[in-house]
Design a protein around this motif. Structure first.
Motif, PDB file in Angstrom:
ATOM      1  N   GLY A   1      -3.183  -4.878 -39.553  1.00 22.19           N
ATOM      2  CA  GLY A   1      -1.854  -4.299 -39.455  1.00 22.19           C
ATOM      3  C   GLY A   1      -1.368  -3.743 -40.780  1.00 22.19           C
ATOM      4  N   TYR A   2      -1.691  -4.433 -41.871  1.00 22.80           N
ATOM      5  CA  TYR A   2      -1.285  -3.927 -43.187  1.00 22.80           C
ATOM      6  C   TYR A   2      -1.961  -2.591 -43.476  1.00 22.80           C
ATOM      7  N   ALA A   3      -3.272  -2.539 -43.211  1.00 18.41           N
ATOM      8  CA  ALA A   3      -4.010  -1.302 -43.501  1.00 18.41           C
ATOM      9  C   ALA A   3      -3.544  -0.156 -42.606  1.00 18.41           C
ATOM     10  N   LEU A   4      -3.401  -0.411 -41.309  1.00 20.28           N
ATOM     11  CA  LEU A   4      -2.996   0.660 -40.386  1.00 20.28           C
ATOM     12  C   LEU A   4      -1.550   1.078 -40.615  1.00 20.28           C
ATOM     13  N   GLY A   5      -0.667   0.105 -40.887  1.00 13.55           N
ATOM     14  CA  GLY A   5       0.733   0.439 -41.142  1.00 13.55           C
ATOM     15  C   GLY A   5       0.894   1.280 -42.390  1.00 13.55           C
ATOM     16  N   ARG A   6       0.161   0.943 -43.446  1.00 14.00           N
ATOM     17  CA  ARG A   6       0.251   1.725 -44.684  1.00 14.00           C
ATOM     18  C   ARG A   6      -0.307   3.139 -44.474  1.00 14.00           C
ATOM     19  N   ARG A   7      -1.403   3.225 -43.739  1.00 17.36           N
ATOM     20  CA  ARG A   7      -1.997   4.547 -43.495  1.00 17.36           C
ATOM     21  C   ARG A   7      -1.047   5.436 -42.692  1.00 17.36           C
ATOM     22  N   LYS A   8      -0.415   4.845 -41.680  1.00 19.71           N
ATOM     23  CA  LYS A   8       0.509   5.639 -40.868  1.00 19.71           C
ATOM     24  C   LYS A   8       1.724   6.061 -41.686  1.00 19.71           C
ATOM     25  N   ALA A   9       2.234   5.178 -42.545  1.00 19.52           N
ATOM     26  CA  ALA A   9       3.400   5.522 -43.361  1.00 19.52           C
ATOM     27  C   ALA A   9       3.062   6.605 -44.381  1.00 19.52           C
ATOM     28  N   LEU A  10       1.835   6.608 -44.878  1.00 15.66           N
ATOM     29  CA  LEU A  10       1.428   7.632 -45.849  1.00 15.66           C
ATOM     30  C   LEU A  10       1.316   9.017 -45.225  1.00 15.66           C
ATOM     31  N   SER A  11       1.240   9.044 -43.903  1.00 21.92           N
ATOM     32  CA  SER A  11       1.114  10.346 -43.249  1.00 21.92           C
ATOM     33  C   SER A  11       2.438  11.118 -43.237  1.00 21.92           C
ATOM     34  N   PHE A  12       3.553  10.429 -43.538  1.00 23.16           N
ATOM     35  CA  PHE A  12       4.848  11.110 -43.572  1.00 23.16           C
ATOM     36  C   PHE A  12       5.100  11.682 -44.976  1.00 23.16           C
ATOM     37  N   PRO A  13       5.837  12.777 -45.094  1.00 27.38           N
ATOM     38  CA  PRO A  13       6.205  13.310 -46.422  1.00 27.38           C
ATOM     39  C   PRO A  13       7.032  12.278 -47.191  1.00 27.38           C
ATOM     40  N   ALA A  14       6.700  12.059 -48.448  1.00 25.55           N
ATOM     41  CA  ALA A  14       7.339  11.015 -49.247  1.00 25.55           C
ATOM     42  C   ALA A  14       8.843  11.205 -49.353  1.00 25.55           C
ATOM     43  N   GLN A  15       9.298  12.460 -49.464  1.00 24.81           N
ATOM     44  CA  GLN A  15      10.724  12.706 -49.659  1.00 24.81           C
ATOM     45  C   GLN A  15      11.551  12.496 -48.389  1.00 24.81           C
ATOM     46  N   SER A  16      10.885  12.381 -47.239  1.00 26.54           N
ATOM     47  CA  SER A  16      11.632  12.251 -45.979  1.00 26.54           C
ATOM     48  C   SER A  16      11.676  10.833 -45.438  1.00 26.54           C
ATOM     49  N   THR A  17      11.006   9.891 -46.102  1.00 24.82           N
ATOM     50  CA  THR A  17      10.938   8.522 -45.590  1.00 24.82           C
ATOM     51  C   THR A  17      11.990   7.634 -46.237  1.00 24.82           C
ATOM     52  N   HIS A  18      12.496   6.696 -45.450  1.00 30.59           N
ATOM     53  CA  HIS A  18      13.493   5.765 -45.968  1.00 30.59           C
ATOM     54  C   HIS A  18      12.852   4.669 -46.807  1.00 30.59           C
ATOM     55  N   SER A  19      11.664   4.204 -46.419  1.00 24.64           N
ATOM     56  CA  SER A  19      11.021   3.071 -47.072  1.00 24.64           C
ATOM     57  C   SER A  19       9.653   3.484 -47.594  1.00 24.64           C
ATOM     58  N   ARG A  20       9.146   2.687 -48.523  1.00 27.08           N
ATOM     59  CA  ARG A  20       7.837   2.976 -49.105  1.00 27.08           C
ATOM     60  C   ARG A  20       6.734   2.503 -48.181  1.00 27.08           C
ATOM     61  N   PRO A  21       5.504   3.043 -48.325  1.00 25.36           N
ATOM     62  CA  PRO A  21       4.409   2.697 -47.408  1.00 25.36           C
ATOM     63  C   PRO A  21       4.102   1.196 -47.361  1.00 25.36           C
ATOM     64  N   HIS A  22       4.108   0.533 -48.525  1.00 25.32           N
ATOM     65  CA  HIS A  22       3.758  -0.891 -48.497  1.00 25.32           C
ATOM     66  C   HIS A  22       4.833  -1.710 -47.773  1.00 25.32           C
ATOM     67  N   GLN A  23       6.082  -1.231 -47.728  1.00 22.05           N
ATOM     68  CA  GLN A  23       7.121  -1.941 -46.989  1.00 22.05           C
ATOM     69  C   GLN A  23       6.902  -1.828 -45.479  1.00 22.05           C
ATOM     70  N   HIS A  24       6.466  -0.663 -45.022  1.00 21.57           N
ATOM     71  CA  HIS A  24       6.084  -0.520 -43.613  1.00 21.57           C
ATOM     72  C   HIS A  24       4.904  -1.436 -43.290  1.00 21.57           C
ATOM     73  N   ALA A  25       3.939  -1.498 -44.230  1.00 25.66           N
ATOM     74  CA  ALA A  25       2.754  -2.329 -43.997  1.00 25.66           C
ATOM     75  C   ALA A  25       3.130  -3.800 -43.884  1.00 25.66           C
ATOM     76  N   TRP A  26       4.021  -4.259 -44.785  1.00 25.65           N
ATOM     77  CA  TRP A  26       4.425  -5.663 -44.722  1.00 25.65           C
ATOM     78  C   TRP A  26       5.248  -5.958 -43.477  1.00 25.65           C
ATOM     79  N   HIS A  27       5.979  -4.979 -42.988  1.00 24.13           N
ATOM     80  CA  HIS A  27       6.705  -5.197 -41.741  1.00 24.13           C
ATOM     81  C   HIS A  27       5.732  -5.472 -40.592  1.00 24.13           C
ATOM     82  N   VAL A  28       4.621  -4.748 -40.552  1.00 22.10           N
ATOM     83  CA  VAL A  28       3.618  -4.990 -39.509  1.00 22.10           C
ATOM     84  C   VAL A  28       3.015  -6.384 -39.669  1.00 22.10           C
ATOM     85  N   VAL A  29       2.731  -6.774 -40.917  1.00 24.57           N
ATOM     86  CA  VAL A  29       2.158  -8.106 -41.161  1.00 24.57           C
ATOM     87  C   VAL A  29       3.105  -9.192 -40.672  1.00 24.57           C
ATOM     88  N   PHE A  30       4.373  -9.101 -41.043  1.00 20.36           N
ATOM     89  CA  PHE A  30       5.343 -10.133 -40.646  1.00 20.36           C
ATOM     90  C   PHE A  30       5.539 -10.160 -39.131  1.00 20.36           C
TER      91      PHE A  30
END
Length: 519
Positions: free
Chosen positions: A21-50
């Protein structure tokens, strides 16, 4: 399927899902443009882990806890009331009232349930090791087969002797435990998969993963605090019910103010009842006297030495001396208490007897022997805590005192120690609680008496403590779990719990009082 769907296997799958979940969540978050996202990729990844691990692990812990309680309740339900193992014999019933019979048979049933649970666990382990099959166990007969010896030879831990009644109930309980042990892991795995899928689907540029992760962390902190409180409640609950049974039969005030401890299971000094039968005298005063007497001697040794050592290390010692002395003191904190007990028995006891004479100190075991050695054990405890507290006093207080002409010793006595007093009081109370609960030193150095009449004022005399009697009875010295003597140790633990609680509350009041003066 039950052989594979177990909690260890499910825990491994949950960990693997969380990593994925950490790896897939981070990969999916990285697919979005950095300037348009509310949270950083590792925060999305940790949300999947939790989301994957937290609910399922919570279910695992709760299921394991409540499964044991449910199994005990089920064991009690399936135990027949007319089973010989849970009823007093006709001879044991003689001279007892109906209330006393009910209380003792209740204790017998409780012990029987514990024995069944132990036997069921041993049978599971015996089968899992390949020593027998379920068909083999179904044909066992406790009256003809040495079942207990066979299980112990197979490496299983077993409590009491095995009877046919225990064996039949244990077989029923094992089936119940297998069903419960299969349902729990399945629920946990389903929750982990659901959390994994839902968390991955929620990842988007607008999703506030940072806020959600903070909530997860806050929830973990609340859970940890709650578990600490529940642990205290669980300890108190485990002591309360047997203690109330004892108080109903023996009497609360008879126990609390009794001046003699003489269980009927002992062969020396047994008081006789009106009908000539043995009758236990279970007074609390001699035991708490011995406990507090030894603790007082230990504190008289530990507090001056520990506090002076802390003052020297923090205010007078050079950096080089501190680097040697402080670790040398703290080595004592790592010495096992059984080693202290042996040291007291073979060194301190004979030394004190040689100093004061055999007339004053008939035996090498005594209050002074245990108290002095226990004080040695507490010295690093008090010195380390006091040193930290003294070092926390602001340097400006020292500088101000020295600036108006005070000597270094006067600064320590009149400024630093009063300012550090709340922490020092806390260290002393913690040391007192540690002394009251100590077991191995007092068992070896204070005397393991089982029959005590009155209190012993001589500091060079032998005494008995609360913890000594608890250990002695629960490790086999008692006269059976159907005896009031064994119920008495729960009352001892129950009363000792509230004594240490009162000490801690007193310490908090004292700390608050002095803290107001120096805040």
């Amino acid at each position: 399927m039950g052989a594979f769907i177990t909690f260890p296997a499910v825990l491994l799958l949950i960990v693997l899902l969380a990593i994925a979940g950490y790896a897939l969540g981070r990969r999916k978050a990285l697919s979005f443009p950095a300037q348009s996202t509310h949270s950083r990729p590792h925060q999305h990844a940790w949300h999947v882990v939790f989301a994957t691990a937290a609910p399922s692990l919570l279910v695992v812990m709760l299921w394991l806890f409540f499964a044991g309680i449910a199994s005990n309740i089920y064991t009690n339900m399936v135990t027949p009331d007319d089973l010989v193992d849970v009823r007093l014999s006709a001879q044991a019933r003689e001279g007892l009232t109906e209330r006393e019979i009910d209380i003792r048979e209740g204790v017998l049933r409780t012990q029987f349930v514990a024995g069944v649970r132990s036997l069921a666990s041993a049978l599971d382990g015996y089968v899992a090791d390949g020593n027998a099959t379920e068909a083999d166990i179904a044909g066992w007969n406790a009256e003809q087969d040495p079942i207990a010896d066979r299980l112990r030879a197979g490496g299983q831990v077993l409590g009491p002797a095995v009877t046919n009644g225990m064996l039949s109930v244990a077989q029923v309980v094992r089936q119940f435990d297998r069903r419960v042990g299969t349902v729990g892991p399945i629920i946990s795995l389903v929750l982990a998969i659901a959390g994994f899928v839902i968390a991955l689907r929620r990842i988007s540029a607008e999703f506030r993963a940072r806020v959600v992760v903070e909530r997860w962390i806050s929830g973990f902190l609340i859970f940890a605090s709650t578990m600490a409180i529940l642990a205290t409640v669980a300890i108190l609950a485990a002591l309360t019910l047997p203690s109330l049974s004892f108080f109903r039969e023996y009497g609360f005030f008879n126990f609390l103010f009794g001046m003699a401890w003489a269980p009927a299971g002992d062969v020396v000094g047994i008081p006789e009842g009106r009908d000539g039968s043995y009758q236990s005298a279970l007074g609390f005063v001699p035991l708490i006297w011995g406990t507090l007497y030894i603790s007082l001697v230990a504190l008289l040794v530990a507090v001056p030495l520990g506090l002076l050592a802390a003052v020297y290390l923090s205010e007078f010692a050079s950096r080089r001396a501190r680097s040697w002395v402080k670790p040398a003191l703290e080595i004592l904190a790592g010495v096992p208490t059984i080693v202290y007990g042996i040291f007291a028995l073979i060194t301190i006891g004979p030394f004190l007897q040689a100093v004061v004479g055999a007339t004053v100190m008939p035996n090498t075991v005594s209050v002074m022997t245990a108290g002095v050695v226990m004080g040695m054990m507490l010295v690093p405890f008090i010195s380390s805590l006091s040193d930290d507290v003294i070092n926390a006093v602001p340097q400006t207080l020292r500088d101000g005192s020295l600036a108006i002409g005070a000597t270094q010793a006067e600064t320590v006595v009149q400024v630093i120690l009063p300012a550090a007093l709340p922490g020092i009081v806390g260290a002393i109370v913690l040391a007192a609680s540690r002394a009251i609960g100590e077991t191995m030193i007092v068992v070896l150095a204070a005397g393991a008496l089982s029959n005590v009449q009155g209190i012993e004022p001589n500091p060079f005399g032998a005494v008995v403590t609360v913890t000594t009697r608890i250990v002695a009875v629960l490790t086999g010295e008692g006269s059976g779990f159907d005896s009031i003597d064994v119920l008495a140790v729960f009352a001892l633990a129950f009363t000792l719990f509230f004594i240490t609680l009162a000490l801690n509350l007193l310490a908090q009041r004292m700390v608050a009082k002095y803290r107001e003066q120096y805040d």
